[in-house]
Design a protein around this motif. Sequence first.
Motif, PDB file in Angstrom:
ATOM      1  N   ALA A 104       0.837  -1.203   0.000  1.00 43.54           N
ATOM      2  CA  ALA A 104       0.000   0.000   0.000  1.00 43.54           C
ATOM      3  C   ALA A 104       0.871   1.251   0.000  1.00 43.54           C
ATOM      4  CB  ALA A 104      -0.929  -0.015   1.210  1.00 43.54           C
ATOM      5  N   GLY A 105       1.870   1.250   0.857  1.00 42.20           N
ATOM      6  CA  GLY A 105       2.780   2.391   0.907  1.00 42.20           C
ATOM      7  C   GLY A 105       3.558   2.567  -0.378  1.00 42.20           C
ATOM      8  N   ALA A 106       3.981   1.460  -0.974  1.00 41.93           N
ATOM      9  CA  ALA A 106       4.758   1.530  -2.209  1.00 41.93           C
ATOM     10  C   ALA A 106       3.926   2.109  -3.344  1.00 41.93           C
ATOM     11  CB  ALA A 106       5.268   0.142  -2.587  1.00 41.93           C
ATOM     12  N   HIS A 107       2.653   1.726  -3.426  1.00 41.44           N
ATOM     13  CA  HIS A 107       1.803   2.253  -4.493  1.00 41.44           C
ATOM     14  C   HIS A 107       1.443   3.715  -4.253  1.00 41.44           C
ATOM     15  CE1 HIS A 107       1.440  -1.984  -5.649  1.00 41.44           C
ATOM     16  NE2 HIS A 107       1.086  -1.521  -6.835  1.00 41.44           N
ATOM     17  N   ALA A 108       1.274   4.080  -2.991  1.00 44.87           N
ATOM     18  CA  ALA A 108       1.049   5.493  -2.688  1.00 44.87           C
ATOM     19  C   ALA A 108       2.272   6.312  -3.086  1.00 44.87           C
ATOM     20  CB  ALA A 108       0.727   5.677  -1.208  1.00 44.87           C
ATOM     21  N   ASP A 109       3.445   5.820  -2.754  1.00 48.18           N
ATOM     22  CA  ASP A 109       4.683   6.513  -3.128  1.00 48.18           C
ATOM     23  C   ASP A 109       4.858   6.576  -4.645  1.00 48.18           C
ATOM     24  OD1 ASP A 109       5.265   6.876  -0.459  1.00 48.18           O
ATOM     25  OD2 ASP A 109       6.671   5.183  -0.350  1.00 48.18           O
ATOM     26  N   ALA A 110       4.332   5.567  -5.345  1.00 48.28           N
ATOM     27  CA  ALA A 110       4.447   5.530  -6.805  1.00 48.28           C
ATOM     28  C   ALA A 110       3.459   6.465  -7.486  1.00 48.28           C
ATOM     29  CB  ALA A 110       4.246   4.109  -7.307  1.00 48.28           C
ATOM     30  N   GLY A 111       2.529   7.033  -6.720  1.00 41.45           N
ATOM     31  CA  GLY A 111       1.623   8.027  -7.282  1.00 41.45           C
ATOM     32  C   GLY A 111       0.162   7.661  -7.312  1.00 41.45           C
ATOM     33  N   ALA A 112      -0.230   6.468  -6.818  1.00 37.99           N
ATOM     34  CA  ALA A 112      -1.649   6.119  -6.783  1.00 37.99           C
ATOM     35  C   ALA A 112      -2.410   7.153  -5.960  1.00 37.99           C
ATOM     36  CB  ALA A 112      -1.834   4.727  -6.188  1.00 37.99           C
ATOM     37  N   PHE A 113      -3.605   7.543  -6.437  1.00 34.84           N
ATOM     38  CA  PHE A 113      -4.368   8.583  -5.742  1.00 34.84           C
ATOM     39  C   PHE A 113      -5.344   8.009  -4.729  1.00 34.84           C
ATOM     40  CE2 PHE A 113      -7.241   7.507  -9.214  1.00 34.84           C
ATOM     41  CZ  PHE A 113      -8.506   7.593  -8.637  1.00 34.84           C
ATOM     42  N   ALA A 114      -5.586   6.694  -4.783  1.00 37.29           N
ATOM     43  CA  ALA A 114      -6.486   6.035  -3.836  1.00 37.29           C
ATOM     44  C   ALA A 114      -6.201   4.544  -3.873  1.00 37.29           C
ATOM     45  CB  ALA A 114      -7.951   6.315  -4.181  1.00 37.29           C
ATOM     46  N   LEU A 115      -6.710   3.831  -2.865  1.00 36.63           N
ATOM     47  CA  LEU A 115      -6.458   2.395  -2.741  1.00 36.63           C
ATOM     48  C   LEU A 115      -7.734   1.679  -2.342  1.00 36.63           C
ATOM     49  CD1 LEU A 115      -4.576  -0.141  -2.400  1.00 36.63           C
ATOM     50  CD2 LEU A 115      -4.279   0.596  -0.018  1.00 36.63           C
ATOM     51  N   VAL A 116      -8.127   0.686  -3.136  1.00 37.73           N
ATOM     52  CA  VAL A 116      -9.214  -0.215  -2.761  1.00 37.73           C
ATOM     53  C   VAL A 116      -8.637  -1.356  -1.936  1.00 37.73           C
ATOM     54  CG1 VAL A 116     -10.904  -1.882  -3.623  1.00 37.73           C
ATOM     55  CG2 VAL A 116     -10.670   0.339  -4.733  1.00 37.73           C
ATOM     56  N   LEU A 117      -9.273  -1.641  -0.809  1.00 39.38           N
ATOM     57  CA  LEU A 117      -8.912  -2.784   0.030  1.00 39.38           C
ATOM     58  C   LEU A 117     -10.092  -3.739   0.052  1.00 39.38           C
ATOM     59  CD1 LEU A 117      -7.211  -0.927   3.021  1.00 39.38           C
ATOM     60  CD2 LEU A 117      -6.076  -2.504   1.431  1.00 39.38           C
ATOM     61  N   GLU A 118      -9.901  -4.937  -0.485  1.00 41.97           N
ATOM     62  CA  GLU A 118     -11.011  -5.884  -0.615  1.00 41.97           C
ATOM     63  C   GLU A 118     -10.819  -7.111   0.259  1.00 41.97           C
ATOM     64  OE1 GLU A 118     -13.602  -8.364  -3.976  1.00 41.97           O
ATOM     65  OE2 GLU A 118     -12.059  -6.935  -4.615  1.00 41.97           O
ATOM     66  N   HIS A 119     -11.860  -7.410   1.045  1.00 43.55           N
ATOM     67  CA  HIS A 119     -11.974  -8.656   1.808  1.00 43.55           C
ATOM     68  C   HIS A 119     -10.729  -8.913   2.649  1.00 43.55           C
ATOM     69  CE1 HIS A 119     -14.267 -12.004   2.928  1.00 43.55           C
ATOM     70  NE2 HIS A 119     -13.920 -12.885   1.987  1.00 43.55           N
ATOM     71  N   VAL A 120     -10.398  -7.936   3.502  1.00 42.58           N
ATOM     72  CA  VAL A 120      -9.293  -8.067   4.449  1.00 42.58           C
ATOM     73  C   VAL A 120      -9.837  -7.784   5.851  1.00 42.58           C
ATOM     74  CG1 VAL A 120      -7.569  -7.377   2.741  1.00 42.58           C
ATOM     75  CG2 VAL A 120      -8.577  -5.636   4.237  1.00 42.58           C
ATOM     76  N   PRO A 121      -9.140  -8.210   6.896  1.00 46.81           N
ATOM     77  CA  PRO A 121      -9.608  -7.924   8.253  1.00 46.81           C
ATOM     78  C   PRO A 121      -9.752  -6.414   8.486  1.00 46.81           C
ATOM     79  CG  PRO A 121      -7.889  -9.594   8.297  1.00 46.81           C
ATOM     80  CD  PRO A 121      -7.941  -9.073   6.893  1.00 46.81           C
ATOM     81  N   ALA A 122     -10.763  -6.042   9.241  1.00 44.40           N
ATOM     82  CA  ALA A 122     -11.035  -4.633   9.472  1.00 44.40           C
ATOM     83  C   ALA A 122      -9.869  -3.934  10.174  1.00 44.40           C
ATOM     84  CB  ALA A 122     -12.312  -4.478  10.301  1.00 44.40           C
ATOM     85  N   ASN A 123      -9.204  -4.641  11.093  1.00 46.23           N
ATOM     86  CA  ASN A 123      -8.090  -3.993  11.791  1.00 46.23           C
ATOM     87  C   ASN A 123      -6.897  -3.783  10.869  1.00 46.23           C
ATOM     88  OD1 ASN A 123      -8.058  -6.832  11.882  1.00 46.23           O
ATOM     89  ND2 ASN A 123      -6.740  -6.896  13.700  1.00 46.23           N
ATOM     90  N   LEU A 124      -6.714  -4.661   9.889  1.00 42.54           N
ATOM     91  CA  LEU A 124      -5.664  -4.441   8.897  1.00 42.54           C
ATOM     92  C   LEU A 124      -6.017  -3.232   8.027  1.00 42.54           C
ATOM     93  CD1 LEU A 124      -3.182  -5.052   7.195  1.00 42.54           C
ATOM     94  CD2 LEU A 124      -4.497  -6.832   6.018  1.00 42.54           C
TER      95      LEU A 124
END
Length: 268
Positions: A164-184
């Motif tokens: 997630a951090g790597a893609h943010a650093d690469a310039g992604a403007f948003a991130l979809v998180l699918e079917h992962v634990p809520a605390n993660l």
Amino acid sequence: MTTTRGLREDDDPITMLTAYDAPTAAVVDEAGIDVVLVGDSMGNAALGYDSTLPVTFDEVASRTAAVARATGDALVVADMPFLSFGVDEAESVRNAGRLLKEANADAVKIESGPHTVETTRRMTEVGIPVMAHLGLTPQHVNQLGGYTRQGTEQDAAEEIIDLAGAHADAGAFALVLEHVPANLAGAVTEALSIPTIGIGAGPDCDGQVLVINDAVGLGEWSPPFAKQFGDVRGEMVDAVEAYKEAVTSGEFPSEEHSHVEEDLDDLY
């Protein structure tokens, strides 16, 4: 129109829904939804496939153009279908650019992994806004062995945070998180400066997304993390059955649905 920069300008959660045609996109847009995703979920939801894998680039492009024509305010994000990216970087960038240039998408979404960090960077360098996607990535269903929750083990969770951090650093403007634990998902959201949009990822993301069929109750089944906010399938069944009954009984078309041209009386 909502911009990629404007997704996190206030404290209101971001709302995102899929749409695959102009009439649905118009309803979603008029309701004030922030982002319309032309998802490769169209494979299951609209095209009759068993997965997203058979969806072609041309199918996504055609339906993205239809959605864009019907959308005024929402951000239109086109999904990059299986094998339209990740094989060759130049081809990936060219395909993404075509979705903006020819289909009028505002941005693209990429199912992400270690292999898409540099692709994301290159796309953003040439002016293509990229929404990343981590957690359950349905295009990897054969590799994952099903649509199972991701990031449940410590190593896997840490990899998602790092990616997630790597893609943010690469310039992604948003991130979809699918079917992962809520605390993660909460930890990822806390760590990033870009907004997270969850689907089956709990309440602590910056926004939420659902497949339109699940949200409105169009399908016979929905995943356990989705909620049906209507019964469109039931309404359609009732309407189609009423139509059939009206035609077979002779009730429709009635006089009010017909036109008689007086000058044609001598035809017979």
